[in-house]
Design a protein around this motif. Structure first.
Motif, short mmCIF file in Angstrom:
data_model
loop_
_atom_site.label_atom_id
_atom_site.label_comp_id
_atom_site.label_asym_id
_atom_site.label_seq_id
_atom_site.Cartn_x
_atom_site.Cartn_y
_atom_site.Cartn_z
N ASP A 1 -11.05 17.41 17.31
CA ASP A 1 -10.14 18.55 17.26
C ASP A 1 -8.83 18.23 16.55
O ASP A 1 -8.06 19.13 16.27
N LEU A 2 -8.59 16.94 16.30
CA LEU A 2 -7.33 16.50 15.73
C LEU A 2 -7.52 15.89 14.35
O LEU A 2 -8.59 15.36 14.04
N ASP A 3 -6.46 15.92 13.54
CA ASP A 3 -6.34 15.12 12.34
C ASP A 3 -5.18 14.16 12.56
O ASP A 3 -4.18 14.51 13.19
N SER A 4 -5.32 12.95 12.02
CA SER A 4 -4.26 11.96 12.15
C SER A 4 -4.30 11.03 10.96
O SER A 4 -5.39 10.68 10.47
N ASN A 5 -3.13 10.64 10.46
CA ASN A 5 -3.01 9.75 9.32
C ASN A 5 -1.88 8.76 9.55
O ASN A 5 -0.93 9.05 10.27
N ILE A 6 -1.98 7.61 8.92
CA ILE A 6 -0.83 6.72 8.78
C ILE A 6 -0.41 6.77 7.32
O ILE A 6 -1.21 6.46 6.42
N ALA B 1 0.83 -1.19 0.00
CA ALA B 1 0.00 0.00 0.00
C ALA B 1 0.87 1.24 0.00
O ALA B 1 2.03 1.22 0.40
N ALA B 2 0.33 2.35 -0.50
CA ALA B 2 1.08 3.60 -0.55
C ALA B 2 0.15 4.75 -0.24
O ALA B 2 -1.04 4.71 -0.51
N GLY B 3 0.73 5.83 0.32
CA GLY B 3 -0.06 7.00 0.66
C GLY B 3 -0.69 6.87 2.03
O GLY B 3 -0.19 6.17 2.91
N ALA B 4 -1.82 7.56 2.22
CA ALA B 4 -2.52 7.52 3.50
C ALA B 4 -3.33 6.24 3.57
O ALA B 4 -4.36 6.11 2.92
N VAL B 5 -2.89 5.28 4.37
CA VAL B 5 -3.57 4.00 4.48
C VAL B 5 -4.55 3.96 5.65
O VAL B 5 -5.26 2.98 5.83
N TRP B 6 -4.56 4.99 6.47
CA TRP B 6 -5.52 5.13 7.56
C TRP B 6 -5.62 6.60 7.92
O TRP B 6 -4.65 7.35 7.81
N LYS B 7 -6.82 7.02 8.30
CA LYS B 7 -6.98 8.40 8.78
C LYS B 7 -8.13 8.47 9.77
O LYS B 7 -9.04 7.64 9.76
N TYR C 1 4.64 5.84 8.85
CA TYR C 1 4.63 6.74 10.00
C TYR C 1 3.25 7.32 10.25
O TYR C 1 2.41 7.42 9.35
N LEU C 2 3.04 7.68 11.51
CA LEU C 2 1.78 8.27 11.97
C LEU C 2 1.98 9.77 12.13
O LEU C 2 2.98 10.22 12.68
N THR C 3 1.02 10.57 11.64
CA THR C 3 1.05 12.01 11.85
C THR C 3 -0.13 12.41 12.73
O THR C 3 -1.22 11.85 12.62
N VAL C 4 0.09 13.39 13.60
CA VAL C 4 -0.96 13.94 14.46
C VAL C 4 -0.81 15.45 14.49
O VAL C 4 0.30 15.97 14.68
N HIS C 5 -1.89 16.16 14.29
CA HIS C 5 -1.85 17.63 14.30
C HIS C 5 -3.24 18.18 14.52
O HIS C 5 -4.23 17.45 14.47
N GLN C 6 -3.31 19.45 14.78
CA GLN C 6 -4.60 20.12 14.95
C GLN C 6 -5.40 19.99 13.67
O GLN C 6 -4.86 20.02 12.57
N ARG C 7 -6.70 19.84 13.82
CA ARG C 7 -7.55 19.67 12.64
C ARG C 7 -7.54 20.93 11.78
O ARG C 7 -7.54 22.04 12.26
N ARG C 8 -7.54 20.70 10.49
CA ARG C 8 -7.60 21.81 9.54
C ARG C 8 -8.53 21.41 8.42
O ARG C 8 -8.83 20.24 8.23
N THR C 9 -8.96 22.39 7.63
CA THR C 9 -9.91 22.09 6.56
C THR C 9 -9.23 21.49 5.34
O THR C 9 -9.80 20.68 4.64
N ALA C 10 -7.99 21.87 5.07
CA ALA C 10 -7.31 21.35 3.89
C ALA C 10 -5.82 21.51 4.08
O ALA C 10 -5.35 22.39 4.79
N LEU C 11 -5.09 20.63 3.42
CA LEU C 11 -3.63 20.70 3.43
C LEU C 11 -3.16 21.19 2.06
O LEU C 11 -3.47 20.57 1.05
N VAL C 12 -2.46 22.32 2.04
CA VAL C 12 -1.94 22.85 0.80
C VAL C 12 -0.43 22.75 0.84
O VAL C 12 0.22 23.36 1.69
N LEU C 13 0.15 21.99 -0.08
CA LEU C 13 1.59 21.85 -0.13
C LEU C 13 2.18 22.98 -0.96
O LEU C 13 1.71 23.27 -2.07
#
Length: 214
Positions: free
Chosen positions: A126-131, A113-119, A195-207
């Motif tokens: 209040d949080l966003d989290s992804n694997i 698998a590749a990319g975000a495999v869990w969220k 890896y797991l990421t954890v951060h404050q929830r946001r509406t969108a991620l802009v790279l």
């Protein structure tokens, strides 16, 4: 239990589920509402199992053509603490169905698998989290991060983190802080990287691409 009736048959489809959750949020512990719908709301039941597993009751009162009545009870004042997924090497899909962009069956431990495999998908959070999982040699190009801090916990594999002035080796167990707006890029090693990421929830991620240097 006390109960009120909520008939959503005349509501537009996009408004039905929000109306039910809004009414549920107004209930006190021990109270219930009777939902009236024109069909079995199985997708709504799945959402309740994601949002309030073990903390709500779901009882079919009437099953008739064009008129389904379901008593939804509030058993707990908040969503209950729970195990969401197994982040170990043999980890699998969350029991609450909170799978990621890779779709059902793309568990946190599947090497192909590749990319975000869990969220994290709970509606009220209040949080966003992804694997994130990267195959061997794959990577995420360096970019300026969002205007919030991010914690990264390396779960498996190996790789390196590219920063503005160098690189950082990544190995299982590493807990990494990505300060807001800092430049970061990821490259997986021979065993891939998860890896797991954890951060404050946001509406969108802009790279954003790295700023040009003179």
């Amino acid at each position: 239990m006390t109960g009120t009736e909520l008939d959503v048959r005349t509501l537009p489809k996009p408004r039905k589920h929000p109306a039910v959750f809004a009414a549920y949020d107004e209930l006190a512990v021990g109270e219930s509402l009777v939902l009236v719908n024109d069909h079995d709301p199985r997708h709504l039941r799945d959402e309740f199992e994601t949002e309030h597993p073990g903390g709500h009751g779901w009882e079919y009162v009437t099953k008739a053509p064009g008129e389904w009545r379901i008593r939804i009870s509030r058993l707990a004042s908040t969503s209950l603490p729970r195990v969401l997924t197994d982040t170990g090497p043999a980890g699998s899909e969350s029991p609450t169905g909170t799978t990621g962009a890779a779709g059902p069956g793309a568990g946190a431990g599947e090497p192909d698998a590749a990319g975000a495999v869990w969220k994290l998908r709970m509606r009220d959070r209040d949080l966003d989290s992804n694997i994130i999982q990267l195959p061997p040699g794959a990577g995420i190009e360096p970019h300026a991060g969002p205007d919030l801090d991010v914690l990264v916990h390396v779960l498996g594999g190996d790789g390196r983190l590219t920063t503005e002035v160098g690189t950082v080796d990544l190995a299982p167990g590493a807990l990494v802080w990505l300060p807001r707006r800092s430049l970061r890029g990821f490259t997986a090693g021979a065993d891939g990287l998860r890896y797991l990421t954890v951060h404050q929830r946001r509406t969108a991620l802009v790279l954003e691409p790295p700023s040009a240097r003179g």
